[in-house]
Design a protein around this motif. Structure first.
Motif, PDB file in Angstrom:
ATOM      1  N   PHE A 182       0.908  -1.143   0.000  1.00 50.91           N
ATOM      2  CA  PHE A 182       0.000   0.000   0.000  1.00 50.91           C
ATOM      3  C   PHE A 182       0.952   1.199   0.000  1.00 50.91           C
ATOM      4  O   PHE A 182       1.374   1.686   1.047  1.00 50.91           O
ATOM      5  CB  PHE A 182      -0.878  -0.055   1.250  1.00 50.91           C
ATOM      6  CG  PHE A 182      -1.941   1.000   1.325  1.00 50.91           C
ATOM      7  CD1 PHE A 182      -2.139   1.937   0.300  1.00 50.91           C
ATOM      8  CD2 PHE A 182      -2.783   1.052   2.434  1.00 50.91           C
ATOM      9  CE1 PHE A 182      -3.138   2.893   0.390  1.00 50.91           C
ATOM     10  CE2 PHE A 182      -3.786   2.012   2.522  1.00 50.91           C
ATOM     11  CZ  PHE A 182      -3.960   2.928   1.504  1.00 50.91           C
TER      12      PHE A 182
ATOM     13  N   TRP B  36       3.705  -6.678   1.461  1.00 57.73           N
ATOM     14  CA  TRP B  36       3.446  -8.109   1.550  1.00 57.73           C
ATOM     15  C   TRP B  36       4.264  -8.870   0.538  1.00 57.73           C
ATOM     16  O   TRP B  36       4.442  -8.419  -0.601  1.00 57.73           O
ATOM     17  CB  TRP B  36       1.950  -8.393   1.323  1.00 57.73           C
ATOM     18  CG  TRP B  36       1.115  -7.747   2.383  1.00 57.73           C
ATOM     19  CD1 TRP B  36       0.780  -8.274   3.588  1.00 57.73           C
ATOM     20  CD2 TRP B  36       0.558  -6.425   2.339  1.00 57.73           C
ATOM     21  NE1 TRP B  36       0.045  -7.361   4.316  1.00 57.73           N
ATOM     22  CE2 TRP B  36      -0.111  -6.216   3.578  1.00 57.73           C
ATOM     23  CE3 TRP B  36       0.555  -5.392   1.406  1.00 57.73           C
ATOM     24  CZ2 TRP B  36      -0.761  -5.032   3.895  1.00 57.73           C
ATOM     25  CZ3 TRP B  36      -0.094  -4.205   1.713  1.00 57.73           C
ATOM     26  CH2 TRP B  36      -0.746  -4.032   2.940  1.00 57.73           C
TER      27      TRP B  36
ATOM     28  N   MET C  64      -9.926  -1.267  -0.152  1.00 55.46           N
ATOM     29  CA  MET C  64      -8.752  -1.880  -0.792  1.00 55.46           C
ATOM     30  C   MET C  64      -8.355  -3.134  -0.015  1.00 55.46           C
ATOM     31  O   MET C  64      -8.286  -3.113   1.214  1.00 55.46           O
ATOM     32  CB  MET C  64      -7.581  -0.894  -0.793  1.00 55.46           C
ATOM     33  CG  MET C  64      -7.908   0.440  -1.460  1.00 55.46           C
ATOM     34  SD  MET C  64      -6.608   1.676  -1.143  1.00 55.46           S
ATOM     35  CE  MET C  64      -5.385   1.132  -2.322  1.00 55.46           C
TER      36      MET C  64
ATOM     37  N   ALA D 242      -7.254   0.221   8.019  1.00 55.62           N
ATOM     38  CA  ALA D 242      -6.768   1.597   7.940  1.00 55.62           C
ATOM     39  C   ALA D 242      -7.858   2.449   7.284  1.00 55.62           C
ATOM     40  O   ALA D 242      -8.463   2.037   6.293  1.00 55.62           O
ATOM     41  CB  ALA D 242      -5.486   1.680   7.128  1.00 55.62           C
TER      42      ALA D 242
ATOM     43  N   ALA E  96      -8.671   0.415   4.016  1.00 56.73           N
ATOM     44  CA  ALA E  96      -7.764  -0.638   3.548  1.00 56.73           C
ATOM     45  C   ALA E  96      -7.759  -1.772   4.551  1.00 56.73           C
ATOM     46  O   ALA E  96      -7.685  -1.540   5.760  1.00 56.73           O
ATOM     47  CB  ALA E  96      -6.359  -0.086   3.374  1.00 56.73           C
TER      48      ALA E  96
ATOM     49  N   LEU F  57      -5.655  -4.735   5.906  1.00 57.38           N
ATOM     50  CA  LEU F  57      -4.215  -5.013   5.892  1.00 57.38           C
ATOM     51  C   LEU F  57      -3.895  -6.297   6.647  1.00 57.38           C
ATOM     52  O   LEU F  57      -3.918  -6.323   7.878  1.00 57.38           O
ATOM     53  CB  LEU F  57      -3.460  -3.856   6.558  1.00 57.38           C
ATOM     54  CG  LEU F  57      -3.826  -2.435   6.090  1.00 57.38           C
ATOM     55  CD1 LEU F  57      -3.171  -1.403   7.002  1.00 57.38           C
ATOM     56  CD2 LEU F  57      -3.432  -2.212   4.647  1.00 57.38           C
TER      57      LEU F  57
END
Lengths: 77, 160, 160, 77
Positions: C74, C144, D6, D50, D69, D71
């Motif tokens: 990200f 990742w 996302m 997030a 997001a 994660l």
């Protein structure tokens, strides 16, 4: 019996030479006295003594021909 | 004595590492470092490399500004000492490999005079081993640096 | 947003660092590392550089042998986080500079995927800052790794 | 009001997509319920959330259009 003496680093500023051979000296105390007479400024210099590449403490007898190195504080790296 | 040598089996069947030559004349080029890194790409058990580089500082001193350091060493004794340090570090950390290179002679300010390189499967061993090796070699190897000033005076480097 | 940028003075006269782009596509070449080292030769206040390199391991797993890792991130969030880490590290250690580079996309086993580079006048700050930066970025950056096996299966990398 | 979602890392193995836009959802708890209905395996996956690039804890209200997001545990380096 002979002693091969090596000087390093700032000690060479005092001795003006890197190597010296002396005869008929049988221990490190006597060697130091002789060297301090030859080079009086050595008496005020900080150094360790290595005999045959091993650092020694106190007075050490020479057994046969020996190589003595006078090592001022290390500053590698 | 053969110098840049790896392991050897002695008559007792025990592995025996001969001291490697750690010294090279003049500064250590950046390309020497990248070639050393590149050589490890075939060692796919390695997960982390730690590198320390010593660079000559243009210190302002009471005797002038340092323009170079001239290194000398009691080479035989340094190799024996480095060999002991290496054995200790390998006994303490699960390293894949360790390489140490130190300059002799003239190294100008801004140039590299020390290159310590450790590698291991996981990052912690490589980083800890690198730091410990640097500390030990600075304290234990009979190497001296003569700082040459811009006015051509000199003074002897002192390690902290 | 301009990415690879250094310091800027804002309207309050305070220095303001914009996040730098830490990502690059594919493996980090050894020559990139040597060029980065070489660039520091003009900074003669530097006495020590510490470098950490992450290399992709060909681990044997229950799903097969790892042949590559495919990294995704990200990116925007990673840059903001890295910016905070950088500010913390500069506040804590007297560093001259810090550079961080991380791969995105495909990196084969034996190749370099992470390059952390810190420099300072004296060695300890560079080494400690490098180690702390590596630990923090592994824990805090949203990146990742997808491990691609020789049989083309995949599994997701787990950081310890 | 719309929420832009996302997905990253192993979560994309579950969702099959990296992005999703949902409407008329006003807080993260409701969003999670909706997502777990759409993708039941998400309920068993480990992830942090997030909102607009800041990690949040607990339920958070959306104020205007938001980017969320999901994660999974980081594995960079």
């Amino acid at each position: 019996m002979q002693v091969h003496i090596m000087f390093f680093g700032q000690l060479t500023d005092i001795t003006g030479t890197q190597e010296l051979v002396l005869h008929d000296i049988y221990d490190t105390n006597t060697l130091q006295e002789t060297l301090h007479e030859l080079y009086p400024a050595l008496a005020n210099a900080k150094y360790a003594i290595a005999m045959n590449k091993k650092t020694i403490q106190g007075n050490s007898m020479f057994s046969g021909d020996s190589t003595i190195a006078l090592l001022p504080p290390f500053s590698g790296g | 004595m053969g110098l840049p040598v790896g392991k050897k089996i002695n008559s007792f069947g025990m592995s025996e590492r001969k001291p490697k030559n750690i010294f090279q004349q003049g500064a250590i080029p950046a390309t020497f470092i990248s070639e050393s890194i590149q050589k490890h790409s075939s060692q796919t058990a390695i997960g982390g490399h730690s590198i320390f580089l010593g660079q000559v500082r243009a210190d302002e001193t009471e005797n002038g500004k340092v323009k170079a350091i001239e290194f000398t060493a009691f080479e035989d004794m340094a190799h024996e000492k480095m060999h002991l340090i290496r054995e200790d570090i390998f006994a303490k950390y699960p390293l894949t490999c360790m390489h140490v290179h130190h300059s002799l002679g003239h190294v100008q300010s801004g140039e590299i005079c020390l290159f310590v390189f450790t590698s291991s499967a996981h990052r912690k061993a490589a980083m800890d081993a690198c730091q410990e090796t640097v500390e030990r070699l600075k304290a234990e190897l009979p190497i001296w640096g003569k700082e040459i000033m811009e006015n051509d005076e000199h003074q002897w480097k002192v390690n902290k």
